[in-house]
Design an enzyme around this catalytic site. Structure first.
Site, PDB file in Angstrom:
ATOM      1  CG  ASP A  80     -24.773  -6.372 -17.074  1.00 40.27           C
ATOM      2  OD1 ASP A  80     -23.535  -6.564 -17.088  1.00 40.27           O
ATOM      3  OD2 ASP A  80     -25.590  -7.229 -17.438  1.00 40.27           O
ATOM      4  CG  HIS A 128      -0.173   6.322  -4.198  1.00 41.71           C
ATOM      5  ND1 HIS A 128      -0.968   7.441  -4.119  1.00 41.71           N
ATOM      6  CD2 HIS A 128       0.222   6.063  -2.926  1.00 41.71           C
ATOM      7  CE1 HIS A 128      -1.047   7.830  -2.845  1.00 41.71           C
ATOM      8  NE2 HIS A 128      -0.325   7.016  -2.110  1.00 41.71           N
ATOM      9  CG  ASP A 136       1.713   0.003   1.617  1.00 41.01           C
ATOM     10  OD1 ASP A 136       0.855  -0.535   2.347  1.00 41.01           O
ATOM     11  OD2 ASP A 136       1.902   1.240   1.580  1.00 41.01           O
ATOM     12  CG  ASP A 146      -1.587   1.079   5.519  1.00 44.42           C
ATOM     13  OD1 ASP A 146      -0.856   0.510   4.701  1.00 44.42           O
ATOM     14  OD2 ASP A 146      -1.738   2.323   5.553  1.00 44.42           O
ATOM     15  CG  HIS A 172       5.543   9.056   3.042  1.00 50.36           C
ATOM     16  ND1 HIS A 172       5.643   8.518   4.306  1.00 50.36           N
ATOM     17  CD2 HIS A 172       6.321   8.267   2.240  1.00 50.36           C
ATOM     18  CE1 HIS A 172       6.419   7.440   4.263  1.00 50.36           C
ATOM     19  NE2 HIS A 172       6.856   7.274   3.026  1.00 50.36           N
ATOM     20  CG  HIS A 202      -2.269   7.032   7.408  1.00 52.45           C
ATOM     21  ND1 HIS A 202      -3.166   6.016   7.568  1.00 52.45           N
ATOM     22  CD2 HIS A 202      -1.255   6.506   6.645  1.00 52.45           C
ATOM     23  CE1 HIS A 202      -2.742   4.937   6.909  1.00 52.45           C
ATOM     24  NE2 HIS A 202      -1.569   5.200   6.354  1.00 52.45           N
ATOM     25  CG  HIS A 210      -5.086   7.184   3.892  1.00 50.71           C
ATOM     26  ND1 HIS A 210      -4.799   7.559   2.608  1.00 50.71           N
ATOM     27  CD2 HIS A 210      -4.077   6.352   4.260  1.00 50.71           C
ATOM     28  CE1 HIS A 210      -3.673   6.964   2.209  1.00 50.71           C
ATOM     29  NE2 HIS A 210      -3.217   6.232   3.203  1.00 50.71           N
ATOM     30  CD  GLU A 267       2.466   4.929   6.114  1.00 52.13           C
ATOM     31  OE1 GLU A 267       2.853   4.596   4.980  1.00 52.13           O
ATOM     32  OE2 GLU A 267       1.269   5.087   6.400  1.00 52.13           O
ATOM     33  CE1 TYR A 325       9.301   4.750  -0.240  1.00 52.50           C
ATOM     34  CE2 TYR A 325       9.429   6.902   0.853  1.00 52.50           C
ATOM     35  CZ  TYR A 325       8.892   5.624   0.765  1.00 52.50           C
ATOM     36  OH  TYR A 325       7.947   5.228   1.687  1.00 52.50           O
ATOM     37  NE  ARG A 384       5.051   2.702   2.516  1.00 53.12           N
ATOM     38  CZ  ARG A 384       5.093   2.889   1.215  1.00 53.12           C
ATOM     39  NH1 ARG A 384       5.962   3.750   0.695  1.00 53.12           N
ATOM     40  NH2 ARG A 384       4.295   2.219   0.415  1.00 53.12           N
ATOM     41  CD  GLU A 439       1.761   1.512   6.248  1.00 52.50           C
ATOM     42  OE1 GLU A 439       1.908   1.001   5.120  1.00 52.50           O
ATOM     43  OE2 GLU A 439       0.933   2.408   6.504  1.00 52.50           O
TER      44      GLU A 439
END
Ligand code: GLY
Ligand code: MN
Ligand code: MN
Length: 451
Positions: free
Chosen positions: A53, A257, A274, A285, A364, A368, A375, A398, A402, A420, A422
């Protein structure tokens, strides 16, 4: 940038909410784009159960928020351009003393008109009686189909109830059109007031990243860095992250991710962070990758400088008139050349780009759109051509490299490195403005802050 502890000092002064007039202007502009004699129906988000709940914290649907600023779940906004009795009709939960005792005040239909600029507001319990009458006689219905099975079915039920009365002279709508296309085109261009929110969200996230960098040391768990950031967001009035933080030590950075954030940080490893907060529904971001111990190894620094150079090359293609893909291609060029120079790829750069060899390391896009959603909405290729950048568009930059832990084609010491960088920018009349300013980016700056 001061060298003082980044999390000391007073919280940033809040940035005021968007004025009511801005929401009015958005509805006006959307209605100006709609066909004559049409209707748009936009739904609020619902509550989602987290456990039995207990619900997830409520987050308003971005489209609904953009048009109404109405903060409650389940509401329905209706836009009827040219309707003499009022163009903006809102349905919302009725006031209910018992519900409000437990869950907090509701606006209620009576107050909603005044407070949110609706020409009419009705309790949700009246929607079945009222909405078919608003749809009837309109030629076209704008609606974001396919997001809610339940609401799709209700719309069809309302339309069918009109169809069933055709013999009595009722006129059902002839056309359904996806609302997203018109609405998302508007959302792509950020106003001055929106930019103030986005700048503020980025400023808070910059402070949070600085705090995590200063606190970072071997032996900490990844979640401890995440906690430093969350504390800093909340201190400045940003209670929620814009997306689940990625705090990825060592080879975890090669999982795009990764959000488990439950491993120990090890000396000699890098950590990729990130993370960005949401402020008044606007996202930031930001990614930084830094050495857990505060000092880059020679190899880490080389790869880091390659990613930094790719980001710089991408920045150089951010200006009105450049197409969306130019910055991506610039980053691909630099990364591919760099991978060859470092011995991670072999061959002619142009041929490697041609056959996408860089994708094993850079899988990637360079960025974006960014806005109410991390996004954010907006076509990248309207009409099949890359979008031309214009002032007011907000995006991330970004690039990353890798090296998969199981990439047997490269020398072992490279394997498992993931980097990375960004940042968030807005396109301006003569180039771009860095929203995420004040956060160390070069290896020397990072080492200095962490020292
Ligand atoms: N944090 C998600 C992204 O960088 O796109
Ligand atoms: Mn990110
Ligand atoms: Mn991003």
């Amino acid at each position: 940038m001061t060298s003082a502890e980044p999390h000391s000092g007073e919280p940033l002064a809040p940035v005021g909410a968007l004025p009511r007039s801005e929401f009015h202007r958005r509805r006006r502009r959307l209605m100006d784009l709609m066909d004559d004699n049409s209707i748009a129906i936009v739904t609020a988000a619902g509550l989602a159960v987290r456990s039995r709940d207990t619900e997830y914290p409520f987050r308003q649907d971005s489209d609904f928020h953009y048009l109404t600023d109405f903060p409650e779940p389940d509401a329905v906004a209706v836009l009827l351009p040219g309707r003499s009795h009022g163009e903006f009709v809102l349905f919302c939960h009725e006031k209910d003393p018992v519900q409000e005792l437990w869950h907090g005040a509701r606006v209620g239909a009576d107050a909603a008109s005044e407070a949110f600029g609706a020409d009419d507001a009705f309790p949700l319990s009246d929607i079945d009686d009222i909405l078919p009458g608003l749809i009837e006689g309109r030629d076209r219905v704008y609606y974001s189909m396919g997001r809610s099975r339940d609401f799709d079915a209700r719309i069809m039920a309302w339309v069918n109830s009109i169809r069933s009365k055709v013999a009595a002279g009722a006129v059902p709508p002839g056309e359904f059109t996806d609302l997203d296309h018109l609405l998302h085109e508007l959302r792509l261009y950020k106003s001055a007031a929106e930019l103030r929110q986005l700048r503020h969200a980025a400023a808070i996230s910059v402070k949070a990243h600085r705090r995590a960098m200063v606190q970072c040391r071997p032996g900490l768990y990844e979640y401890a860095l995440e906690a430093e950031m969350q504390h800093e967001y909340a201190r400045h009035g940003a209670r929620h992250a814009a997306y689940p933080a990625i705090v990825a030590g060592g080879t975890n950075a090669c999982t795009m991710h990764y959000t488990a954030n439950d491993r120990r940080l090890r000396s000699g490893d890098l950590v990729l962070v990130d993370a960005g907060c949401e402020y008044r529904s606007y996202a930031s971001d930001i990614t930084r990758t830094y050495p857990v111990s505060g000092r880059f190894s020679r190899r880490q620094r080389k790869l880091y400088e390659l990613v930094l150079a790719a980001q710089q090359a991408a920045f150089e293609r951010l200006a009105p008139g450049e197409d969306w893909n130019a910055s991506h291609e610039a980053s691909v060029q630099v990364i591919t050349q760099g991978l060859v120079d470092l011995g991670l790829l072999a061959g002619r750069v142009e041929a490697l780009i041609e056959r996408g060899a860089y994708r094993d390391f850079y899988m990637h896009r360079v960025g974006h759109w960014l806005g109410l959603d991390v996004h954010d909405v907006g076509d990248y290729r309207p009409g099949g051509e890359w979008r031309i950048l214009e002032p007011g568009m907000v995006l991330t930059v970004e690039p990353g490299v890798y090296v998969a832990p199981d990439n047997l084609a490269v020398d072992r010491p490279w394997r498992g490195l993931g980097i990375r960088i960004e940042d968030d920018v807005v396109i301006t009349e003569d180039g771009f403005e860095l929203l995420s300013e004040g956060l160390p980016r070069s290896p020397d700056e990072i080492e200095a802050l962490m020292a």
